[in-house]
Design an enzyme around this catalytic site. Structure first.
Site, PDB file in Angstrom:
ATOM      1  N   SER A   1       4.714  67.931 118.820  1.00 47.43           N
ATOM      2  CA  SER A   1       4.244  68.446 117.535  1.00 47.43           C
ATOM      3  C   SER A   1       5.349  69.268 116.881  1.00 47.43           C
ATOM      4  O   SER A   1       5.992  70.081 117.551  1.00 47.43           O
ATOM      5  CB  SER A   1       3.003  69.318 117.720  1.00 47.43           C
TER       6      SER A   1
ATOM      7  N   TYR B   1      -5.733  57.659 112.616  1.00 49.08           N
ATOM      8  CA  TYR B   1      -6.209  58.961 112.151  1.00 49.08           C
ATOM      9  C   TYR B   1      -6.105  59.006 110.625  1.00 49.08           C
ATOM     10  O   TYR B   1      -7.108  58.916 109.921  1.00 49.08           O
ATOM     11  CB  TYR B   1      -5.419  60.091 112.810  1.00 49.08           C
TER      12      TYR B   1
END
Length: 333
Positions: free
Chosen positions: A169, A312
């Site tokens: 991330s 997503y």
């Protein structure tokens, strides 16, 4: 139905729309949900009903597991979850770039902590394949990061079908350094040792999966895959979000800090996937994610080496019908 809701949702702040959508799932009538029959995929010692799963990030705490299951996913990945709950980065931290079917997020691993997630999973009726994505707390320095991952791994082991190590991330300071050399090797060493102990304790093997960044050099990816192969890691998710803005330059919100996902990520993440396939061959299961919003983009990921897919951002723009469209299209091939 989603085509009617989307204009209303897009008038709201992106994070508020996200929360509202998840809440509404619990109240949709039963006829809206359906099982989606596809071609089973045997991977990591598991049998996936079809190829399309939900990427981590949509349901960080496992609060909506049963509602999401009704949409027809082959598998669901929860998280990212950390040892202790944390608020994440200040709001606003989630931005749509509708002109490009893209999203920028700088959420920062906001979650209620691993204990809350485990309790939510235990309460759920979901019996399908469940991935749980684990990370480190923001305040944990890199030298102690392995302890955070080990703590979460122990907590979720008996409730997960597989566990994803999120070290890619861009929204937790220095996190991506864990993909480098000694940090990466030491993390996998400790997790593999713990995996052996936990498998003996619980009488079943839970695969480990690594989620990688699309922004690493070819050399770094090669070094990572060498270590992944050395330690018997069974899956790689390619990829996380990108820090690049070349694909959305000059569009509204494009200068916001955070990770870019959605259609503009497709080319970069697929290139990374193709490279990983060259490096690991058939020894590691590759899960393609990043820019999948159509049957064609799903096929591109599979052709690049993915055995499984995750969506997503595509869901945000296309709605749950995207799952059916991809699976039925792949069935017809």
């Amino acid at each position: 139905m989603y085509s009617l809701l989307r204009p209303l949702l897009f008038r709201l702040d992106a994070e508020k729309a996200h929360s509202l959508t998840l809440s509404l799932l619990h109240y949709l009538p039963g006829f809206y949900f359906r099982k989606i029959a596809g071609q089973p995929v045997h991977a990591m010692g598991l049998v996936f009903p079809h190829q399309v799963g939900l990427a981590a990030g949509l349901d960080k705490n496992g609060e909506h597991l049963d509602a999401l299951a009704k949409l027809g996913f082959s598998f669901i990945e929860l998280g990212t979850v950390t040892p202790k709950g944390q608020a994440g980065n200040p709001k606003p931290r989630l931005f749509r770039i509708a002109e490009a079917n893209a999203i920028i997020n700088r959420m920062g691993f906001n979650n209620s902590g691993v204990d809350v997630l485990v309790e939510n999973v235990k309460r759920a009726n979901y019996k399908g394949i469940l991935g749980i994505n684990i990370g480190k707390n923001k305040e944990t320095n890199l030298n102690q990061a392995a302890e955070d991952y080990l703590y979460c791994f122990r907590k979720v082991y008996d409730h997960a079908s597989y566990v994803t190590i999120n070290i890619s991330s861009p929204n937790t300071p220095d996190l991506r350094q864990l993909q480098q050399g000694d940090y990466f090797a030491e993390l996998l060493t400790q997790l593999q040792k713990e995996q052996i102990k936990l498998a003996d304790q619980y009488g079943r093997h839970v695969p480990l999966v690594v989620k990688v960044s699309p922004d690493e050099t070819d050399e770094t990816l090669k070094q990572m895959t060498d270590i992944i192969l050395q330690y018997g890691i069974e899956g790689i998710i390619a990829t996380n979000t990108t820090c690049s803005r070349e694909m959305v330059k000059n569009l509204p919100c494009s200068e916001e800090q955070g990770g870019l996902s959605g259609r503009p990520l497709m080319e970069l993440s697929t290139r990374c996937l193709r490279l990983l396939k060259q490096y690991v061959g058939n020894d590691v299961t590759l899960i393609g994610v990043g820019g999948i919003d159509s049957l064609e983009s799903a096929k591109d990921k599979i052709n690049a080496g993915a055995s499984l897919l995750q969506v997503y951002s595509g869901l945000v723009y296309k709605g749950p019908e995207l799952i059916h469209d991809i699976v039925s299209g792949l069935n017809a091939i």
